[in-house]
Scaffold this active site. Structure first.
Site, PDB file in Angstrom:
ATOM      1  N   ARG A  28       0.709  -1.256   0.022  1.00 26.80           N
ATOM      2  CA  ARG A  28       0.073   0.277  -0.157  1.00 26.80           C
ATOM      3  C   ARG A  28       0.869   1.069  -0.408  1.00 26.80           C
ATOM      4  O   ARG A  28       0.386   2.588   0.410  1.00 26.80           O
ATOM      5  CB  ARG A  28      -0.935  -0.001   1.076  1.00 26.80           C
ATOM      6  CG  ARG A  28      -2.167  -1.015   1.160  1.00 26.80           C
ATOM      7  CD  ARG A  28      -3.211  -0.717   0.102  1.00 26.80           C
ATOM      8  NE  ARG A  28      -4.188  -1.957   0.158  1.00 26.80           N
ATOM      9  CZ  ARG A  28      -5.480  -1.135   0.795  1.00 26.80           C
ATOM     10  NH1 ARG A  28      -5.153  -0.612   1.710  1.00 26.80           N
ATOM     11  NH2 ARG A  28      -6.271  -2.341   0.962  1.00 26.80           N
ATOM     12  N   ARG A  32      -2.855   7.090   0.679  1.00 25.88           N
ATOM     13  CA  ARG A  32      -3.947   8.283   1.973  1.00 25.88           C
ATOM     14  C   ARG A  32      -2.569   8.790   2.759  1.00 25.88           C
ATOM     15  O   ARG A  32      -2.900   9.150   3.067  1.00 25.88           O
ATOM     16  CB  ARG A  32      -4.371   7.242   2.368  1.00 25.88           C
ATOM     17  CG  ARG A  32      -5.722   7.722   1.564  1.00 25.88           C
ATOM     18  CD  ARG A  32      -7.284   7.489   2.155  1.00 25.88           C
ATOM     19  NE  ARG A  32      -6.884   5.344   2.583  1.00 25.88           N
ATOM     20  CZ  ARG A  32      -7.913   4.787   3.515  1.00 25.88           C
ATOM     21  NH1 ARG A  32      -8.256   5.254   3.300  1.00 25.88           N
ATOM     22  NH2 ARG A  32      -6.597   3.395   3.331  1.00 25.88           N
ATOM     23  N   ARG A  41      -6.309  13.398  -5.540  1.00 24.06           N
ATOM     24  CA  ARG A  41      -7.593  11.729  -5.109  1.00 24.06           C
ATOM     25  C   ARG A  41      -8.627  13.172  -5.067  1.00 24.06           C
ATOM     26  O   ARG A  41      -9.923  13.100  -5.776  1.00 24.06           O
ATOM     27  CB  ARG A  41      -7.480  11.451  -3.962  1.00 24.06           C
ATOM     28  CG  ARG A  41      -8.888  10.973  -3.620  1.00 24.06           C
ATOM     29  CD  ARG A  41      -8.932   9.690  -2.209  1.00 24.06           C
ATOM     30  NE  ARG A  41      -9.131   8.641  -1.737  1.00 24.06           N
ATOM     31  CZ  ARG A  41     -10.317   9.237  -1.223  1.00 24.06           C
ATOM     32  NH1 ARG A  41     -10.316  10.063  -0.511  1.00 24.06           N
ATOM     33  NH2 ARG A  41     -11.084   7.873  -0.757  1.00 24.06           N
ATOM     34  N   ASP A  78      -6.651  -2.558  -7.634  1.00 29.41           N
ATOM     35  CA  ASP A  78      -7.033  -3.189  -6.532  1.00 29.41           C
ATOM     36  C   ASP A  78      -7.587  -4.407  -6.422  1.00 29.41           C
ATOM     37  O   ASP A  78      -7.480  -4.295  -8.034  1.00 29.41           O
ATOM     38  CB  ASP A  78      -8.345  -2.647  -5.517  1.00 29.41           C
ATOM     39  CG  ASP A  78      -8.912  -2.891  -4.640  1.00 29.41           C
ATOM     40  OD1 ASP A  78      -8.604  -1.919  -3.530  1.00 29.41           O
ATOM     41  OD2 ASP A  78     -10.096  -3.778  -4.114  1.00 29.41           O
ATOM     42  N   TYR A 154     -15.365 -11.168  -0.063  1.00 34.29           N
ATOM     43  CA  TYR A 154     -16.231  -9.862   0.180  1.00 34.29           C
ATOM     44  C   TYR A 154     -16.816 -10.238  -1.406  1.00 34.29           C
ATOM     45  O   TYR A 154     -18.630  -9.580  -1.343  1.00 34.29           O
ATOM     46  CB  TYR A 154     -15.100  -8.702  -0.892  1.00 34.29           C
ATOM     47  CG  TYR A 154     -13.735  -8.496   0.022  1.00 34.29           C
ATOM     48  CD1 TYR A 154     -14.225  -7.016   0.294  1.00 34.29           C
ATOM     49  CD2 TYR A 154     -12.419  -9.150   0.032  1.00 34.29           C
ATOM     50  CE1 TYR A 154     -13.210  -6.887   1.813  1.00 34.29           C
ATOM     51  CE2 TYR A 154     -11.646  -8.310   1.248  1.00 34.29           C
ATOM     52  CZ  TYR A 154     -11.836  -7.709   1.673  1.00 34.29           C
ATOM     53  OH  TYR A 154     -11.133  -7.000   2.612  1.00 34.29           O
TER      54      TYR A 154
HETATM   55  O1  CP3 Z   1       0.080  -1.904  -2.636  1.00 33.28           O
HETATM   56  C1  CP3 Z   1      -0.267  -0.728  -3.289  1.00 33.28           C
HETATM   57  O2  CP3 Z   1       0.336   0.357  -3.342  1.00 33.28           O
HETATM   58  C2  CP3 Z   1      -1.439  -0.878  -4.581  1.00 33.28           C
HETATM   59  C3  CP3 Z   1      -2.726  -1.241  -4.487  1.00 33.28           C
HETATM   60  C4  CP3 Z   1      -3.078  -1.992  -3.430  1.00 33.28           C
HETATM   61  C5  CP3 Z   1      -4.371  -1.075  -2.957  1.00 33.28           C
HETATM   62  N1  CP3 Z   1      -5.226  -2.321  -2.730  1.00 33.28           N
HETATM   63  C6  CP3 Z   1      -5.156   0.602  -3.631  1.00 33.28           C
HETATM   64  C7  CP3 Z   1      -5.696   0.377  -2.671  1.00 33.28           C
HETATM   65  C8  CP3 Z   1      -3.344  -3.175  -3.601  1.00 33.28           C
HETATM   66  C9  CP3 Z   1      -2.180  -3.571  -3.284  1.00 33.28           C
HETATM   67  C10 CP3 Z   1      -4.472  -3.606  -2.832  1.00 33.28           C
HETATM   68  C11 CP3 Z   1      -5.609  -4.587  -2.650  1.00 33.28           C
HETATM   69  C12 CP3 Z   1      -6.072  -4.559  -1.664  1.00 33.28           C
HETATM   70  N2  CP3 Z   1      -7.427  -4.152  -2.037  1.00 33.28           N
HETATM   71  C13 CP3 Z   1      -6.555  -5.785  -0.699  1.00 33.28           C
HETATM   72  C14 CP3 Z   1      -5.363  -7.133   0.020  1.00 33.28           C
HETATM   73  C15 CP3 Z   1      -4.506  -5.994   0.516  1.00 33.28           C
HETATM   74  C16 CP3 Z   1      -4.953  -5.755   2.204  1.00 33.28           C
HETATM   75  O3  CP3 Z   1      -5.221  -4.535   2.329  1.00 33.28           O
HETATM   76  O4  CP3 Z   1      -4.907  -6.830   3.040  1.00 33.28           O
HETATM   77  C17 CP3 Z   1      -7.507  -5.317   0.092  1.00 33.28           C
HETATM   78  C18 CP3 Z   1      -8.462  -6.888   1.191  1.00 33.28           C
HETATM   79  C19 CP3 Z   1      -8.024  -5.100  -0.587  1.00 33.28           C
HETATM   80  C20 CP3 Z   1     -10.013  -3.916  -0.799  1.00 33.28           C
HETATM   81  C21 CP3 Z   1     -10.041  -3.423  -0.425  1.00 33.28           C
HETATM   82  N3  CP3 Z   1      -9.440  -2.092  -1.169  1.00 33.28           N
HETATM   83  C22 CP3 Z   1     -10.409  -2.383   0.664  1.00 33.28           C
HETATM   84  C23 CP3 Z   1     -11.054  -3.524   1.841  1.00 33.28           C
HETATM   85  C24 CP3 Z   1     -10.367  -1.136   0.841  1.00 33.28           C
HETATM   86  C25 CP3 Z   1     -10.843   0.147   1.966  1.00 33.28           C
HETATM   87  C26 CP3 Z   1     -10.302   0.317   2.771  1.00 33.28           C
HETATM   88  C27 CP3 Z   1      -8.677   1.096   2.993  1.00 33.28           C
HETATM   89  O5  CP3 Z   1      -8.165   0.347   3.126  1.00 33.28           O
HETATM   90  O6  CP3 Z   1      -9.783   2.472   2.428  1.00 33.28           O
HETATM   91  C28 CP3 Z   1      -9.646  -0.927  -0.367  1.00 33.28           C
HETATM   92  C29 CP3 Z   1      -9.028   0.742  -0.794  1.00 33.28           C
HETATM   93  C30 CP3 Z   1      -8.334   0.690  -1.083  1.00 33.28           C
HETATM   94  N4  CP3 Z   1      -7.569   0.169  -2.237  1.00 33.28           N
HETATM   95  C31 CP3 Z   1      -7.220   2.530  -1.357  1.00 33.28           C
HETATM   96  C32 CP3 Z   1      -6.384   1.955  -1.411  1.00 33.28           C
HETATM   97  C33 CP3 Z   1      -4.836   2.977  -2.312  1.00 33.28           C
HETATM   98  C34 CP3 Z   1      -7.837   3.383  -0.766  1.00 33.28           C
HETATM   99  C35 CP3 Z   1      -8.936   4.392  -1.236  1.00 33.28           C
HETATM  100  C36 CP3 Z   1      -9.156   5.372  -1.146  1.00 33.28           C
HETATM  101  O7  CP3 Z   1     -10.233   5.394  -0.241  1.00 33.28           O
HETATM  102  O8  CP3 Z   1      -8.009   6.380  -1.616  1.00 33.28           O
END
Ligand code: CP3
Length: 347
Positions: A28, A32, A41, A78, A154
């Site tokens: 990640r 943010r 964003r 994602d 999910y």
């Molecule tokens: O690693 C990276 O920087 C690459 C991008 C990446 C994102 N999500 C961007 C993202 C990766 C590799 C993921 C993986 C992901 N997404 C997982 C597996 C890893 C983990 O964290 O367990 C899962 C379960 C998700 C599903 C997901 N996406 C959730 C549950 C959420 C909401 C919770 C949260 O952290 O906001 C997201 C949104 C998300 N995916 C964001 C980002 C940068 C936040 C978006 C925002 O609000 O700007």
């Protein structure tokens, strides 16, 4: 697209060649905690819009590389793009998280799911091509997908859940339906990751974020078997692609995962003692991890001691320095800089 040949320390490590200074990236790392991410964003109007816009996805992928000089760039996207390709609607509720509709409550809902448009994932491949064209040559380009079990949790609940109970109940109550869903995710994921590779990524990570809630038998069926199927499918189509498996929460089951899925390298989460992982995992297998994201937030001596323990524990193996899970949005930038200095030994 094939990137120009160059020495890429992260890729070399994932292929089994230990470096004296471990290469690093952070799960990640684009997100943010970075002011430049938050600014974009606000301008673009939301996460999903950016993830599906190749130009924004390229810019965000590069942000942490420019700022910190990490050894790996992970595609900004994602894991929930695969459910979109399989036919679910995806959106993000502000302050809450992802929503998928319709939720797959039972076998009938699973069988009724009709795939989305065949070009659903094209923006992801376009982003990969764009990034591959501009990434500095020494930086390894990582793609990713969710592992079938995690993605299924999910898809079944229609949202995130702390216990994954709906998916675990379905897995016991109608294992045949669960298998049909997992098989569809496996097939789509092989195609998705192969296309990411053909568009320019050199390695991929399989995120099994919810692997930790399964009993041993369920872990074998829903974590080990589907990840092994993805690895086998990718090996047949993309022999050069390097695969990192990250079964978060697997604990002692990490050893069976490492030996039975065929992945090249394993990600270790922060709950695992690095000395144990170093002893228990197959000799020579590259490991990635495993700093507690909260130790990074704590900073100072706590951070320094935690980093030193991990570096010492993995001193005899190919090691990629990373967190044990994704970086948290309230992580101070100065702590990330201190971490990099500590790992690279410049301070
Ligand atoms: O690693 C990276 O920087 C690459 C991008 C990446 C994102 N999500 C961007 C993202 C990766 C590799 C993921 C993986 C992901 N997404 C997982 C597996 C890893 C983990 O964290 O367990 C899962 C379960 C998700 C599903 C997901 N996406 C959730 C549950 C959420 C909401 C919770 C949260 O952290 O906001 C997201 C949104 C998300 N995916 C964001 C980002 C940068 C936040 C978006 C925002 O609000 O700007």
């Amino acid at each position: 697209m094939r990137r120009s040949p160059a020495h890429r320390p992260l890729l070399a490590t994932l292929k089994g060649e230990r470096q004296s200074i471990p290469p690093m990236w952070l799960m990640r790392q684009a997100g943010r905690y970075l002011p430049e991410y938050r600014a974009l964003r606000a301008e673009k109007g939301g996460f999903l819009a950016m993830a599906l816009d190749p130009e924004s996805a390229c810019e965000i992928t590069l942000q942490p590389i420019r700022r910190f000089g990490f050894d790996g760039a992970i595609l900004f996207s994602d894991i929930l793009t695969v459910p979109m390709a399989l036919g679910q609607d995806l959106w993000f509720e502000t302050g809450e998280g992802p929503r998928l509709a319709p939720p797959l409550a039972d076998g009938a809902a699973i069988d009724a799911l009709t795939p989305g448009a065949p070009d659903t994932l094209d923006p992801v491949y376009a982003a990969v091509e764009k990034i591959a064209g501009v990434l500095p040559p020494e930086v390894t380009f990582l793609g990713f997908a969710g592992s079938p079990w995690t993605v299924a949790t999910y898809m079944i609940a229609g949202q995130g859940s702390r216990t994954q109970e709906a998916a675990r109940r379905l897995a016991y109550g109608d294992a045949a339906a669960m298998q049909r869903l997992i098989d569809r995710i496996v097939a789509t994921t092989i195609e998705y990751l192969a296309r990411q590779h053909e568009s320019g990524v050199e390695a991929v990570q399989l995120f099994d974020s919810w692997a930790g809630t399964l009993s041993p038998e369920q872990f074998e069926r829903w974590v080990i078997a589907p990840n092994a199927a993805i690895v086998a499918g990718l090996r047949a189509r993309c022999p050069e692609l390097v695969i990192i498996g990250f079964p978060k929460g697997a604990g002692a089951k990490l050893v069976d995962y490492a030996t039975q899925t065929g992945v090249d390298a394993v990600g270790v989460d922060e709950t695992v003692a690095p000395e144990w992982a170093a002893r228990a995992l197959p000799a020579g297998m590259p490991v990635q991890g495993n700093l507690d994201p909260l130790a990074l937030i704590a900073g100072g001596d706590t951070l320094a001691r935690a980093v030193d323990r991990i570096l010492a524990a993995f001193a005899d193996r190919p090691h990629v320095f990373n967190l044990g899970h994704g970086i948290l949005p309230d992580t101070p930038i100065a702590h990330v800089e201190a971490l990099i200095d500590r790992v690279r030994g410049t301070r």
